[in-house]
Design an enzyme around this catalytic site. Structure first.
Site, PDB file in Angstrom:
ATOM      1  N   ASP A 188       2.346 -12.381  10.309  1.00 56.56           N
ATOM      2  CA  ASP A 188       2.792 -11.307   9.419  1.00 56.56           C
ATOM      3  C   ASP A 188       2.371  -9.984  10.045  1.00 56.56           C
ATOM      4  OD1 ASP A 188       3.375  -9.516   7.403  1.00 56.56           O
ATOM      5  OD2 ASP A 188       2.536 -10.749   5.800  1.00 56.56           O
ATOM      6  N   LYS A 200       8.498  -4.341  -2.167  1.00 60.01           N
ATOM      7  CA  LYS A 200       9.693  -5.155  -2.012  1.00 60.01           C
ATOM      8  C   LYS A 200      10.017  -5.839  -3.329  1.00 60.01           C
ATOM      9  CE  LYS A 200       9.341  -6.393   2.898  1.00 60.01           C
ATOM     10  NZ  LYS A 200       9.277  -7.550   3.850  1.00 60.01           N
ATOM     11  N   ASN A 250       0.816  -1.218   0.000  1.00 60.31           N
ATOM     12  CA  ASN A 250       0.000   0.000   0.000  1.00 60.31           C
ATOM     13  C   ASN A 250       0.847   1.265   0.000  1.00 60.31           C
ATOM     14  OD1 ASN A 250      -2.822  -0.962   0.141  1.00 60.31           O
ATOM     15  ND2 ASN A 250      -2.132  -1.943   2.029  1.00 60.31           N
ATOM     16  N   ASP A 272      -0.521 -11.415  -0.650  1.00 60.22           N
ATOM     17  CA  ASP A 272       0.599 -11.556   0.278  1.00 60.22           C
ATOM     18  C   ASP A 272       0.376 -12.703   1.252  1.00 60.22           C
ATOM     19  OD1 ASP A 272      -1.518 -10.116   1.410  1.00 60.22           O
ATOM     20  OD2 ASP A 272      -0.212  -8.882   2.670  1.00 60.22           O
TER      21      ASP A 272
END
Length: 253
Positions: free
Chosen positions: A124, A20, A16, A103
Protein backbone atom coordinates in the site's frame (compact mmCIF):
# COMPACT_ATOMS: atom_id res chain seq x y z
CA UNK A 1 -22.67 9.18 -9.83
CA UNK A 2 -26.11 7.63 -10.20
CA UNK A 3 -28.64 7.51 -7.39
CA UNK A 4 -28.86 4.06 -5.82
CA UNK A 5 -31.19 5.10 -3.02
CA UNK A 6 -31.71 2.35 -0.45
CA UNK A 7 -29.74 -0.26 -2.41
CA UNK A 8 -26.21 0.81 -1.57
CA UNK A 9 -23.82 -0.54 1.02
CA UNK A 10 -21.62 2.52 1.53
CA UNK A 11 -17.93 2.21 2.40
CA UNK A 12 -15.92 5.24 3.51
CA UNK A 13 -12.14 5.37 3.82
CA UNK A 14 -11.35 8.65 5.58
CA UNK A 15 -7.72 9.66 5.10
CA UNK A 16 -5.46 12.32 6.54
CA UNK A 17 -5.92 14.68 3.60
CA UNK A 18 -8.81 13.29 1.56
CA UNK A 19 -11.28 10.43 1.53
CA UNK A 20 -12.56 7.62 -0.67
CA UNK A 21 -16.11 6.42 -1.08
CA UNK A 22 -17.48 3.21 -2.55
CA UNK A 23 -21.08 2.21 -3.22
CA UNK A 24 -21.71 -1.54 -3.50
CA UNK A 25 -24.95 -2.98 -4.88
CA UNK A 26 -25.43 -6.75 -4.74
CA UNK A 27 -21.75 -7.13 -3.91
CA UNK A 28 -20.52 -5.12 -6.90
CA UNK A 29 -18.70 -1.79 -6.68
CA UNK A 30 -20.95 0.39 -8.84
CA UNK A 31 -19.73 3.84 -7.82
CA UNK A 32 -16.55 5.14 -6.27
CA UNK A 33 -14.83 8.46 -5.80
CA UNK A 34 -11.54 9.63 -4.31
CA UNK A 35 -10.09 12.93 -3.16
CA UNK A 36 -13.28 13.88 -1.33
CA UNK A 37 -13.55 16.51 1.38
CA UNK A 38 -15.63 15.78 4.50
CA UNK A 39 -18.43 17.93 3.09
CA UNK A 40 -18.42 15.97 -0.17
CA UNK A 41 -18.58 12.69 1.72
CA UNK A 42 -21.68 13.79 3.63
CA UNK A 43 -23.31 15.18 0.48
CA UNK A 44 -22.77 11.87 -1.34
CA UNK A 45 -24.26 9.92 1.57
CA UNK A 46 -27.31 12.20 1.59
CA UNK A 47 -27.90 11.52 -2.09
CA UNK A 48 -27.30 7.77 -1.95
CA UNK A 49 -29.33 7.10 1.23
CA UNK A 50 -27.49 3.80 1.72
CA UNK A 51 -28.89 0.72 3.43
CA UNK A 52 -25.81 0.39 5.66
CA UNK A 53 -22.56 2.34 6.10
CA UNK A 54 -19.08 1.50 7.32
CA UNK A 55 -16.50 4.18 8.14
CA UNK A 56 -12.77 3.63 8.55
CA UNK A 57 -10.53 6.54 9.40
CA UNK A 58 -6.87 7.23 10.09
CA UNK A 59 -7.55 10.96 10.45
CA UNK A 60 -7.71 12.94 13.68
CA UNK A 61 -11.51 13.29 13.68
CA UNK A 62 -12.96 10.45 15.81
CA UNK A 63 -14.93 7.80 13.97
CA UNK A 64 -17.80 8.40 16.43
CA UNK A 65 -18.23 11.90 14.98
CA UNK A 66 -18.69 10.38 11.54
CA UNK A 67 -21.21 7.90 12.89
CA UNK A 68 -23.34 10.66 14.42
CA UNK A 69 -23.30 12.66 11.16
CA UNK A 70 -24.18 9.68 8.99
CA UNK A 71 -26.73 7.81 11.11
CA UNK A 72 -29.65 10.08 10.08
CA UNK A 73 -28.89 9.27 6.44
CA UNK A 74 -29.63 5.53 6.68
CA UNK A 75 -32.29 3.27 8.14
CA UNK A 76 -29.63 0.65 8.84
CA UNK A 77 -26.34 0.48 10.69
CA UNK A 78 -23.41 2.87 10.65
CA UNK A 79 -20.38 0.86 11.70
CA UNK A 80 -17.29 2.70 12.85
CA UNK A 81 -14.56 0.24 11.94
CA UNK A 82 -12.23 -0.41 14.88
CA UNK A 83 -9.56 -3.05 14.17
CA UNK A 84 -9.46 -3.95 17.86
CA UNK A 85 -13.19 -4.56 18.36
CA UNK A 86 -15.06 -4.86 15.05
CA UNK A 87 -15.55 -8.51 13.98
CA UNK A 88 -13.78 -9.30 10.69
CA UNK A 89 -13.83 -12.45 8.51
CA UNK A 90 -10.11 -12.93 9.04
CA UNK A 91 -7.90 -14.01 11.94
CA UNK A 92 -5.96 -11.01 13.24
CA UNK A 93 -2.58 -12.17 14.58
CA UNK A 94 -1.31 -8.61 15.14
CA UNK A 95 0.08 -8.31 18.66
CA UNK A 96 -1.34 -4.81 19.29
CA UNK A 97 -4.69 -4.56 17.46
CA UNK A 98 -5.52 -1.29 19.24
CA UNK A 99 -2.63 0.37 17.37
CA UNK A 100 -3.39 -1.21 14.00
CA UNK A 101 -4.52 1.19 11.28
CA UNK A 102 -8.03 0.53 10.00
CA UNK A 103 -6.83 0.83 6.41
CA UNK A 104 -4.24 -1.93 6.90
CA UNK A 105 -6.72 -4.46 8.25
CA UNK A 106 -9.38 -3.52 5.69
CA UNK A 107 -6.84 -4.00 2.88
CA UNK A 108 -5.95 -7.39 4.34
CA UNK A 109 -9.60 -8.45 4.32
CA UNK A 110 -9.93 -7.22 0.75
CA UNK A 111 -6.86 -9.19 -0.32
CA UNK A 112 -8.08 -12.36 1.42
CA UNK A 113 -11.44 -11.98 -0.32
CA UNK A 114 -9.83 -11.63 -3.75
CA UNK A 115 -7.24 -14.39 -3.21
CA UNK A 116 -8.93 -17.02 -1.02
CA UNK A 117 -6.62 -19.65 0.40
CA UNK A 118 -3.44 -17.91 -0.84
CA UNK A 119 -0.56 -16.13 0.81
CA UNK A 120 -0.85 -12.45 -0.13
CA UNK A 121 1.53 -9.51 0.28
CA UNK A 122 -0.18 -6.13 0.17
CA UNK A 123 1.93 -3.15 -0.90
CA UNK A 124 0.00 0.00 0.00
CA UNK A 125 1.93 2.98 -1.35
CA UNK A 126 0.37 6.07 0.16
CA UNK A 127 1.42 8.60 2.79
CA UNK A 128 3.30 5.64 4.26
CA UNK A 129 4.49 2.58 2.35
CA UNK A 130 2.98 -0.43 4.08
CA UNK A 131 3.82 -4.03 3.21
CA UNK A 132 1.46 -6.44 4.97
CA UNK A 133 1.15 -10.22 4.88
CA UNK A 134 -1.94 -12.42 4.87
CA UNK A 135 -1.17 -16.16 5.15
CA UNK A 136 -3.38 -18.85 3.63
CA UNK A 137 -6.01 -16.22 2.85
CA UNK A 138 -7.12 -16.42 6.45
CA UNK A 139 -4.69 -14.75 8.87
CA UNK A 140 -3.35 -11.19 9.00
CA UNK A 141 0.23 -11.33 10.28
CA UNK A 142 1.36 -7.69 10.16
CA UNK A 143 4.21 -6.28 8.11
CA UNK A 144 6.21 -3.09 7.76
CA UNK A 145 5.57 0.66 7.70
CA UNK A 146 7.98 3.10 6.07
CA UNK A 147 7.76 6.74 4.95
CA UNK A 148 6.02 7.28 1.63
CA UNK A 149 7.59 9.12 -1.30
CA UNK A 150 6.39 12.60 -0.38
CA UNK A 151 7.34 12.11 3.27
CA UNK A 152 10.88 11.25 2.18
CA UNK A 153 11.16 14.38 0.06
CA UNK A 154 9.76 16.48 2.91
CA UNK A 155 12.10 15.00 5.50
CA UNK A 156 15.18 15.83 3.41
CA UNK A 157 14.00 19.42 3.08
CA UNK A 158 12.87 19.85 6.70
CA UNK A 159 15.84 18.30 8.47
CA UNK A 160 18.64 19.76 6.36
CA UNK A 161 19.74 23.31 5.84
CA UNK A 162 19.79 23.68 2.08
CA UNK A 163 18.11 20.79 0.29
CA UNK A 164 15.04 21.87 -1.74
CA UNK A 165 11.55 20.44 -1.31
CA UNK A 166 10.75 18.22 -4.28
CA UNK A 167 7.59 16.35 -5.25
CA UNK A 168 6.82 13.02 -6.88
CA UNK A 169 7.21 13.64 -10.64
CA UNK A 170 3.99 13.99 -12.60
CA UNK A 171 5.43 11.69 -15.28
CA UNK A 172 5.46 8.68 -12.98
CA UNK A 173 6.63 6.21 -15.62
CA UNK A 174 9.64 8.29 -16.72
CA UNK A 175 12.96 6.65 -15.80
CA UNK A 176 14.81 8.05 -12.79
CA UNK A 177 18.59 8.30 -13.40
CA UNK A 178 20.62 6.09 -11.09
CA UNK A 179 23.38 8.69 -10.76
CA UNK A 180 22.15 12.18 -10.03
CA UNK A 181 24.29 14.84 -11.71
CA UNK A 182 22.91 17.76 -9.70
CA UNK A 183 21.22 18.17 -6.33
CA UNK A 184 17.71 17.76 -7.67
CA UNK A 185 18.42 14.57 -9.60
CA UNK A 186 20.50 13.19 -6.72
CA UNK A 187 17.55 13.62 -4.34
CA UNK A 188 15.18 12.05 -6.87
CA UNK A 189 17.50 9.09 -7.32
CA UNK A 190 17.84 8.57 -3.60
CA UNK A 191 14.14 8.86 -2.81
CA UNK A 192 12.54 7.27 -5.87
CA UNK A 193 15.07 4.60 -6.78
CA UNK A 194 15.68 3.90 -3.11
CA UNK A 195 11.98 3.36 -2.36
CA UNK A 196 11.53 1.07 -5.36
CA UNK A 197 14.60 -0.97 -4.36
CA UNK A 198 13.32 -1.18 -0.79
CA UNK A 199 9.93 -2.56 -1.83
CA UNK A 200 11.47 -4.95 -4.35
CA UNK A 201 13.80 -6.23 -1.64
CA UNK A 202 10.92 -6.89 0.74
CA UNK A 203 8.93 -8.61 -2.01
CA UNK A 204 11.89 -10.88 -2.78
CA UNK A 205 12.21 -11.85 0.89
CA UNK A 206 8.51 -12.69 1.16
CA UNK A 207 8.48 -14.64 -2.11
CA UNK A 208 11.41 -16.72 -0.86
CA UNK A 209 9.52 -17.60 2.32
CA UNK A 210 5.96 -18.07 1.03
CA UNK A 211 5.35 -20.28 -1.97
CA UNK A 212 2.73 -19.07 -4.44
CA UNK A 213 2.67 -15.59 -2.92
CA UNK A 214 0.34 -13.11 -4.64
CA UNK A 215 1.44 -9.46 -4.51
CA UNK A 216 -1.23 -6.75 -4.53
CA UNK A 217 -0.39 -3.10 -5.12
CA UNK A 218 -2.67 -0.27 -4.01
CA UNK A 219 -2.46 3.32 -2.74
CA UNK A 220 -2.04 6.77 -4.26
CA UNK A 221 1.55 6.21 -5.41
CA UNK A 222 0.78 2.83 -6.98
CA UNK A 223 1.19 4.28 -10.53
CA UNK A 224 4.83 5.12 -9.70
CA UNK A 225 5.60 1.68 -8.28
CA UNK A 226 3.69 -0.43 -10.81
CA UNK A 227 6.31 -0.32 -13.62
CA UNK A 228 9.19 -0.61 -11.15
CA UNK A 229 8.20 -3.68 -9.15
CA UNK A 230 9.61 -7.04 -10.24
CA UNK A 231 7.61 -10.15 -10.97
CA UNK A 232 3.88 -10.51 -11.29
CA UNK A 233 1.74 -8.06 -9.32
CA UNK A 234 -1.97 -7.29 -9.17
CA UNK A 235 -3.00 -3.63 -9.04
CA UNK A 236 -6.22 -3.08 -7.06
CA UNK A 237 -6.78 0.66 -6.42
CA UNK A 238 -10.00 0.06 -4.46
CA UNK A 239 -8.62 -2.70 -2.22
CA UNK A 240 -9.48 -0.95 1.07
CA UNK A 241 -13.04 -0.26 -0.09
CA UNK A 242 -13.44 -3.92 -1.11
CA UNK A 243 -12.27 -5.00 2.32
CA UNK A 244 -14.58 -2.57 4.08
CA UNK A 245 -17.53 -3.90 2.10
CA UNK A 246 -16.68 -7.46 3.13
CA UNK A 247 -16.44 -6.36 6.78
CA UNK A 248 -19.76 -4.50 6.53
CA UNK A 249 -21.52 -7.57 5.09
CA UNK A 250 -19.96 -9.70 7.85
CA UNK A 251 -21.47 -7.41 10.50
CA UNK A 252 -24.98 -6.79 9.15
CA UNK A 253 -25.94 -10.16 7.61
Amino acid sequence: MSNSCGMCYLTLDIGNTSSKLGCFVNGELVEHAAGLSPEQVVAAAKRLRPRHIIVATVAAQPVADWQSQLQPLTQGKVIGFDPATTPVPLHNAYATPATLGADRLAAAVGAATRFPGQHVLIVDAGTAIKCDLVTDGSSFQGGSIAPGLQLRFRALHTFTGRLPLLAVPSEVTAPVPLTGTDTRSAIESGVLNGAAAEVNGLMAEYRARYSGLAVVLTGGDAPFFEPRLKGRIFVLPELVLLGLHRILVHNVN
